[in-house]
Write a protein that holds these residues in place. Structure first.
Motif, PDB file in Angstrom:
ATOM      1  N   THR A   1      23.638  41.762  39.271  1.00 27.87           N
ATOM      2  CA  THR A   1      24.451  40.551  39.141  1.00 27.87           C
ATOM      3  C   THR A   1      25.034  40.428  37.739  1.00 27.87           C
ATOM      4  OG1 THR A   1      23.063  39.425  40.782  1.00 27.87           O
ATOM      5  CG2 THR A   1      24.420  38.038  39.358  1.00 27.87           C
ATOM      6  N   VAL A   2      24.201  40.687  36.728  1.00 26.32           N
ATOM      7  CA  VAL A   2      24.671  40.608  35.344  1.00 26.32           C
ATOM      8  C   VAL A   2      25.781  41.628  35.101  1.00 26.32           C
ATOM      9  CG1 VAL A   2      24.006  41.016  32.936  1.00 26.32           C
ATOM     10  CG2 VAL A   2      22.534  39.653  34.424  1.00 26.32           C
ATOM     11  N   ARG A   3      25.617  42.813  35.618  1.00 25.67           N
ATOM     12  CA  ARG A   3      26.646  43.851  35.429  1.00 25.67           C
ATOM     13  C   ARG A   3      27.930  43.492  36.172  1.00 25.67           C
ATOM     14  NH1 ARG A   3      22.586  49.123  35.907  1.00 25.67           N
ATOM     15  NH2 ARG A   3      22.044  49.176  33.670  1.00 25.67           N
ATOM     16  N   PHE A   4      27.782  42.851  37.325  1.00 28.22           N
ATOM     17  CA  PHE A   4      28.962  42.411  38.070  1.00 28.22           C
ATOM     18  C   PHE A   4      29.735  41.364  37.270  1.00 28.22           C
ATOM     19  CE2 PHE A   4      30.818  39.298  41.052  1.00 28.22           C
ATOM     20  CZ  PHE A   4      31.772  40.122  41.667  1.00 28.22           C
ATOM     21  N   LEU A   5      29.011  40.382  36.687  1.00 24.53           N
ATOM     22  CA  LEU A   5      29.659  39.359  35.870  1.00 24.53           C
ATOM     23  C   LEU A   5      30.327  39.978  34.648  1.00 24.53           C
ATOM     24  CD1 LEU A   5      26.919  36.565  35.997  1.00 24.53           C
ATOM     25  CD2 LEU A   5      29.151  36.550  37.150  1.00 24.53           C
ATOM     26  N   LYS A   6      29.682  40.981  34.093  1.00 25.79           N
ATOM     27  CA  LYS A   6      30.251  41.663  32.932  1.00 25.79           C
ATOM     28  C   LYS A   6      31.568  42.345  33.300  1.00 25.79           C
ATOM     29  CE  LYS A   6      29.158  45.364  29.638  1.00 25.79           C
ATOM     30  NZ  LYS A   6      28.162  46.390  29.252  1.00 25.79           N
ATOM     31  N   LEU A   7      31.597  42.999  34.453  1.00 23.76           N
ATOM     32  CA  LEU A   7      32.824  43.652  34.915  1.00 23.76           C
ATOM     33  C   LEU A   7      33.909  42.623  35.194  1.00 23.76           C
ATOM     34  CD1 LEU A   7      31.406  46.427  37.291  1.00 23.76           C
ATOM     35  CD2 LEU A   7      32.557  46.765  35.096  1.00 23.76           C
ATOM     36  N   ARG A   8      33.555  41.476  35.775  1.00 26.63           N
ATOM     37  CA  ARG A   8      34.536  40.428  36.048  1.00 26.63           C
ATOM     38  C   ARG A   8      35.132  39.901  34.747  1.00 26.63           C
ATOM     39  NH1 ARG A   8      36.776  39.521  40.932  1.00 26.63           N
ATOM     40  NH2 ARG A   8      37.169  37.402  40.171  1.00 26.63           N
ATOM     41  N   ASN A   9      34.312  39.788  33.720  1.00 26.05           N
ATOM     42  CA  ASN A   9      34.826  39.341  32.429  1.00 26.05           C
ATOM     43  C   ASN A   9      35.824  40.333  31.860  1.00 26.05           C
ATOM     44  OD1 ASN A   9      33.343  37.015  32.468  1.00 26.05           O
ATOM     45  ND2 ASN A   9      31.777  37.705  31.025  1.00 26.05           N
ATOM     46  N   GLU A  10      35.495  41.603  32.006  1.00 25.76           N
ATOM     47  CA  GLU A  10      36.418  42.627  31.539  1.00 25.76           C
ATOM     48  C   GLU A  10      37.730  42.565  32.314  1.00 25.76           C
ATOM     49  OE1 GLU A  10      34.200  46.192  31.978  1.00 25.76           O
ATOM     50  OE2 GLU A  10      32.939  45.842  30.205  1.00 25.76           O
ATOM     51  N   GLY A  11      37.622  42.244  33.620  1.00 23.65           N
ATOM     52  CA  GLY A  11      38.834  42.083  34.432  1.00 23.65           C
ATOM     53  C   GLY A  11      39.654  40.897  33.969  1.00 23.65           C
ATOM     54  N   ASP A  12      38.980  39.805  33.581  1.00 26.74           N
ATOM     55  CA  ASP A  12      39.683  38.634  33.079  1.00 26.74           C
ATOM     56  C   ASP A  12      40.443  38.947  31.799  1.00 26.74           C
ATOM     57  OD1 ASP A  12      38.889  37.084  35.131  1.00 26.74           O
ATOM     58  OD2 ASP A  12      37.270  36.057  34.068  1.00 26.74           O
ATOM     59  N   ASP A  13      39.852  39.800  30.955  1.00 20.82           N
ATOM     60  CA  ASP A  13      40.529  40.174  29.719  1.00 20.82           C
ATOM     61  C   ASP A  13      41.842  40.864  30.012  1.00 20.82           C
ATOM     62  OD1 ASP A  13      38.524  39.128  28.211  1.00 20.82           O
ATOM     63  OD2 ASP A  13      37.461  41.030  27.944  1.00 20.82           O
ATOM     64  N   GLU A  14      41.915  41.513  31.154  1.00 20.82           N
ATOM     65  CA  GLU A  14      43.127  42.226  31.529  1.00 20.82           C
ATOM     66  C   GLU A  14      44.034  41.377  32.414  1.00 20.82           C
ATOM     67  OE1 GLU A  14      41.695  45.700  33.407  1.00 20.82           O
ATOM     68  OE2 GLU A  14      40.651  46.459  31.639  1.00 20.82           O
ATOM     69  N   GLY A  15      43.689  40.106  32.578  1.00 18.56           N
ATOM     70  CA  GLY A  15      44.522  39.229  33.382  1.00 18.56           C
ATOM     71  C   GLY A  15      44.334  39.392  34.863  1.00 18.56           C
ATOM     72  N   GLU A  16      43.199  39.983  35.268  1.00 18.10           N
ATOM     73  CA  GLU A  16      42.961  40.222  36.687  1.00 18.10           C
ATOM     74  C   GLU A  16      41.938  39.252  37.268  1.00 18.10           C
ATOM     75  OE1 GLU A  16      41.726  44.227  37.020  1.00 18.10           O
ATOM     76  OE2 GLU A  16      43.528  45.070  36.128  1.00 18.10           O
ATOM     77  N   GLY A  17      41.432  38.339  36.422  1.00 15.17           N
ATOM     78  CA  GLY A  17      40.364  37.458  36.864  1.00 15.17           C
ATOM     79  C   GLY A  17      40.870  36.249  37.615  1.00 15.17           C
TER      80      GLY A  17
END
Length: 211
Positions: free
Chosen positions: A85-101
């Motif tokens: 779950t923590v790794r999933f949230l981390k990946l989602r944050n990285e996606g948000d940085d790219e405007g994909e969140g």
């Protein structure tokens, strides 16, 4: 001359020349010659009692390790699930940085049969249960590192427990064989003593008859 203290102080030695395994569990003494532990039938009972006490100690350690293995087996899936779950949230944050969140739509458990919908936005920290009703917040990077370490430690502990269980079973078998050998030695000595008494009895009868 053997003494009963030999049974109490007797130590086994492993292939590496040490008297314990890596976790400090002692090797059982291998009884090759019973005469090294008993010199007369009076030594049999205390020697058997000493060996049986050693078997009981090994069995006690075995039961404790079995409980520990059960606890680790139950605990590890929870750690793995939390880490995922923590790794999933981390990946989602990285996606948000790219405007994909845009947040995550999910459900969370209110009780055993009731769930509610929720939307989780970008998060920089997570809350982890540390046991004993203690919960602390961690930045996602630190939470991932902490959980990864806990999972690796649990796996290592489980491997050690399983190795120790195999080791204990071998020592219990060794001691049970030792008990059987001392018992059989005692049976043979009883038979010899009985035969000797019978011979002496016949000799006295023949001597009386000849007189």
């Amino acid at each position: 001359m053997a003494t009963t203290s030999a049974a109490v102080k007797g130590k086994g030695v492993g292939p590496d020349g040490k008297d314990t395994n890596p976790r400090g569990i002692p090797y059982a003494p291998f009884v090759d010659k019973v005469e090294d532990y008993v010199s007369s039938r009076s030594d049999v009972e205390p020697t058997l009692r000493s060996f049986q006490e050693m078997v009981a100690k090994y069995q006690f350690m075995e039961q404790n390790l079995q409980r520990r293995v059960a606890g680790l087996t139950d605990k590890m899936p929870d750690i793995e699930k939390t880490l995922e779950t923590v790794r999933f949230l981390k990946l989602r944050n990285e996606g948000d940085d790219e405007g994909e969140g845009g947040g995550i739509e999910t459900t969370f458990e209110l009780n055993d049969t009731l769930y509610a919908k929720a939307k989780i936005g970008r998060t920089e920290e997570v809350y982890l249960w540390l046991g004993a009703n203690v919960m602390l917040s961690y930045p996602i990077e630190e939470a991932e590192e902490l959980l990864d370490g806990k999972l690796e430690a649990a796996r290592r502990s489980l491997r050690n427990c399983e190795e120790d269980l195999d080791f204990l079973r071998e020592q219990i078998t060794t001691m049970e064989v030792a008990v059987a050998r001392v018992y059989n030695w005692d049976v043979v000595q009883k038979r010899k003593e009985k035969e000797e008494e019978e011979k002496q009895g016949k000799g006295k009868e023949e001597g009386t008859a000849g007189g």
